[in-house]
Design an enzyme around this catalytic site. Sequence first.
Site, PDB file in Angstrom:
ATOM      1  N   HIS A 133       0.792  -1.229   0.000  1.00  0.00           N
ATOM      2  CA  HIS A 133       0.000   0.000   0.000  1.00  0.00           C
ATOM      3  C   HIS A 133       0.821   1.273   0.000  1.00  0.00           C
ATOM      4  CE1 HIS A 133      -4.202  -1.328   0.512  1.00  0.00           C
ATOM      5  NE2 HIS A 133      -3.652  -2.415   1.029  1.00  0.00           N
ATOM      6  N   LYS A 152      -9.542  13.830   3.810  1.00  0.00           N
ATOM      7  CA  LYS A 152      -8.653  12.668   3.844  1.00  0.00           C
ATOM      8  C   LYS A 152      -7.818  12.794   5.115  1.00  0.00           C
ATOM      9  CE  LYS A 152      -6.973  13.908  -0.237  1.00  0.00           C
ATOM     10  NZ  LYS A 152      -6.964  12.633  -0.922  1.00  0.00           N
ATOM     11  N   ARG A 153      -7.079  11.773   5.484  1.00  0.00           N
ATOM     12  CA  ARG A 153      -6.210  11.913   6.640  1.00  0.00           C
ATOM     13  C   ARG A 153      -5.239  13.081   6.440  1.00  0.00           C
ATOM     14  NH1 ARG A 153      -6.235   8.012  10.752  1.00  0.00           N
ATOM     15  NH2 ARG A 153      -4.608   9.358  11.609  1.00  0.00           N
ATOM     16  N   LYS A 157       0.051  14.521   1.600  1.00  0.00           N
ATOM     17  CA  LYS A 157      -1.239  14.829   0.970  1.00  0.00           C
ATOM     18  C   LYS A 157      -1.403  16.339   0.724  1.00  0.00           C
ATOM     19  CE  LYS A 157      -3.614  10.755   2.928  1.00  0.00           C
ATOM     20  NZ  LYS A 157      -4.298  10.090   1.783  1.00  0.00           N
ATOM     21  N   THR A 200      -8.606   6.560  -2.761  1.00  0.00           N
ATOM     22  CA  THR A 200      -9.951   6.068  -3.102  1.00  0.00           C
ATOM     23  C   THR A 200     -10.967   7.181  -2.930  1.00  0.00           C
ATOM     24  OG1 THR A 200     -10.118   5.203  -0.850  1.00  0.00           O
ATOM     25  CG2 THR A 200      -9.601   3.623  -2.606  1.00  0.00           C
ATOM     26  N   LYS A 215     -14.565   8.345  -5.064  1.00  0.00           N
ATOM     27  CA  LYS A 215     -15.887   8.660  -4.501  1.00  0.00           C
ATOM     28  C   LYS A 215     -16.371  10.016  -5.006  1.00  0.00           C
ATOM     29  CE  LYS A 215     -14.195   6.324  -0.381  1.00  0.00           C
ATOM     30  NZ  LYS A 215     -13.565   6.619   0.935  1.00  0.00           N
TER      31      LYS A 215
HETATM   32  C1  LIG Z   1     -12.349   7.006   1.271  1.00  0.00           C
HETATM   33  C2  LIG Z   1     -11.988   7.440   2.638  1.00  0.00           C
HETATM   34  C3  LIG Z   1     -10.658   7.709   2.966  1.00  0.00           C
HETATM   35  C4  LIG Z   1      -9.536   7.641   1.939  1.00  0.00           C
HETATM   36  O1  LIG Z   1      -9.411   8.916   1.355  1.00  0.00           O
HETATM   37  P1  LIG Z   1      -8.153   9.280   0.432  1.00  0.00           P
HETATM   38  O2  LIG Z   1      -8.522  10.608  -0.134  1.00  0.00           O
HETATM   39  O3  LIG Z   1      -8.057   8.230  -0.615  1.00  0.00           O
HETATM   40  O4  LIG Z   1      -6.974   9.339   1.321  1.00  0.00           O
HETATM   41  C5  LIG Z   1     -10.358   8.107   4.255  1.00  0.00           C
HETATM   42  N1  LIG Z   1     -11.323   8.234   5.185  1.00  0.00           N
HETATM   43  C6  LIG Z   1     -12.622   8.009   4.910  1.00  0.00           C
HETATM   44  C7  LIG Z   1     -13.639   8.182   5.976  1.00  0.00           C
HETATM   45  C8  LIG Z   1     -12.998   7.588   3.634  1.00  0.00           C
HETATM   46  O5  LIG Z   1     -14.289   7.342   3.358  1.00  0.00           O
END
Ligand SMILES: *Cc1c(COP(=O)(O)O)cnc(C)c1O
Length: 829
Positions: free
Chosen positions: A359, A548-549, A554, A656, A660
């Site tokens: 990952h 995101k985190r 990032k 991911t 979304k």
């Molecule tokens: C999809 C998702 C992530 C991953 O987000 P990235 O932008 O790909 O880092 C993190 N937290 C939650 C709650 C998510 O639904």
Amino acid sequence: MYNPRFDKKTFKKEVKNNVKSLYRKTVEEATPQQLFQAVSFAVKEAIIDDWIATQNQYKKDDPKIVYYMSMEFLMGRALGNNLINMTAYKEVQEALDEMGIDLNAIEDEEPDAALGNGGLGRLAACFLDSLASLGYAAYGCGIRYKYGMFKQKIEDGYQVETPDNWLKDGNPFELRREEYAKEVRFGGNIRVEYDVTTGKTHFVQENYESVMAIPYDMPIVGYGNHVVNTLRIWDAKAIVDFQLESFDRGDYHKAVEQENLAKTIVEVLYPNDNHYAGKELRLKQQYFFVSASIQAAVAKYKKTHSDLHKLPEKVTFQMNDTHPTVAVAELMRILLDEENMEWDEAWEITTKTCAYTNHTIMSEALEKWPIDLFSRLLPRVYQIIQEIDRRFVIKIREMYPGNEEKVRKMAILYNNQVRMAHLAIVGGFSVNGVARLHTEILKQQELRDFYEMMPSKFNNKTNGITQRRFLKHGNPLLADWVTEKLGTEDWVTNLSLMEGLKPLAEDTKALAEFMDIKYKNKERLAKYILEHNGVSVDPRSIFDVQVKRLHEYKRQLLNILHVMYLYNQIKEHPEMSFYPRTFIFGAKASAGYIRAKEIIKLINSVADVVNNDRSINGKLKVVFIEDYRVSNAEIIFAAADVSEQISTASKEASGTGNMKFMLNGAPTLGTMDGANVEIVEEVGIENAFIFGLSSDEVINYENNGGYNPVEIYNNDPDIHRVVDQLIDGTYSNGDTEMYRDLYNSLLKAQGGARADMYFILKDFRAYADAQKRVEEAYKDTEGWAKKALLNTACCGKFTSDRTIQEYVDDIWHLDKVKVEPIIDQTSQY
Ligand SMILES: *Cc1c(COP(=O)(O)O)cnc(C)c1O
């Protein structure tokens, strides 16, 4: 789709009965939480029949099973998702309506199952949904943390963590399975016994501490196919018999220690995303759930099969990152010590049963356990790893005679450390990356030596997300519109059908409808923000979202520096045309990640200044949404206009969140990183806003000592100004020290870290230009609508159904199962 087996009248009766028997109350008297419990138990009742039918079908068909081993499952809420997948959401909503109960309000009573940090844990959750929906036999294997991901509060702009006691009101969907408990042993020493009659050597672990692992099963409902798989998460408890025995012997201390071990081991999820901390308790957690899961899987196999040599025909252990890779050695231990196999036959089985998903390529995330810690905690497992390493090193030397550099680079044991990724690669039959670019970087850079030695193990599986949760549940307005336009709801299980929407990009009326739905979702989010943040935002402004985190790679810092730059521009040129913009952030920082927490504080400080400056007429708003998690993510994605995916190229393995947003019609503003590359390939570069260094350029700089940010700082007055604003008190009430560390991180090399490690200043101009392009594009209402709609129309590739089918075709080779529902006349459904 309506579920004919879901009868409204009987469902209502069931809910009433549950409220009565659980709480001695009427529906009118019950609290919302009690109603949530009562409704959930009624839903579970309906799930159980399919759960039994599925397990019976599996017994009959004997399909191959994948065990998805993961330290994290970021499930979010179960009630709404279960109803969606049972195709009973609307009936239940109507039934509850008739009882004066609002299903949405009931859903809000459910705590998120936040047994994960971010992308990796959510991926595991999406995979379980897709496995069940495609009809494949699977178990999720993990830990039933008593406290999941912490809850985030923002106080005075700072992140404050509070414990997530998600089980305090009980979890209506789980099932405790005491009868499948397994013992897991830690520490002690290994006594070697030689059996003269058989000529075999036995290894006996002595003076160990142990705990019982107790499984809790959660149903994973497939969409409209009556398949119900299982997420099996393990709780720990002390072994009572042993405890009493110890007590009798006066070994009170040991008994207490074992109680403590059981209590601490499942106490809490480590809140680190993409970061290895090297804590002993973490290794205990890893071995705990891996050992219990493998013991259970082997026992299950042996119930109906006599020959363990054929285990690989019926079982795959998929290891989600290096966290569960001790599985390789644990399976070897069971085959050698408990099944009395020879090394070669055990190795043959193990290396055909285990597979590994990588990952990340970031060195700080790679798990390397100190040998003294590892061998003390897992003495027998360590011996086995030594032997795996010894044999592997012989192979390296055979293949590369005289090349000791190769040995140093590839050995599992090196520099007093156990390198878990190397163990996984050597002990597994498959190594996959999670997006095409990531897999290529693995093959050409980080894992190059392994790729050269065993190229056929390497493969790519680009991540995906489930449209059941992130469109059908999270964005019902758009979901219904898509169904109407396509004339079918089949997209719910076949997302490639979305391409049928493409012609609507030329249909003015359809475009207006699409953007009207976006507007309604923006109103829904604006309401959420007003309720939770007390900030009012205008749904007519551009909703520009980065959730995101919080991580330096990032680059939330790039985003907020650009907001500071825009604010300067607006202040300086009040007459300048500027399309109103709402910058929305949501992010948790690991509790110990100081710099990440400084960035959260900075975002909130900028929000304070900007949101309260009446002179800019509300053109700019900045909102930090507290406690970003799956349940509010669903609302956020639905409402986004712009998807910020701005990681330093080469650092984000896939992402991911990006998928979304795309599904929900938000064009990507991003770098050519992770799966962004494939998103652009699907939607067309004209429907995204791409900027910045390429991964090759980043890697090149890195291999040559970095770049010089001071030169940019000195030559670009706008950049100079925002960077200085970190230390001139603009966003800190005159405090010049509050953001000095962020300032230094951009301009100075310190403690082995290069200046501006993540190329923020290097990419700043390109980012600002891309943002300008976003604004221009948004002003063209119909042009924007086209881009947004085409993102939804082109998202087909990014369903986790596609990802899972690729895992099945290339790695797992599972058999599809068809479940016939039990038509039980005595049951109410
Ligand atoms: C999809 C998702 C992530 C991953 O987000 P990235 O932008 O790909 O880092 C993190 N937290 C939650 C709650 C998510 O639904």
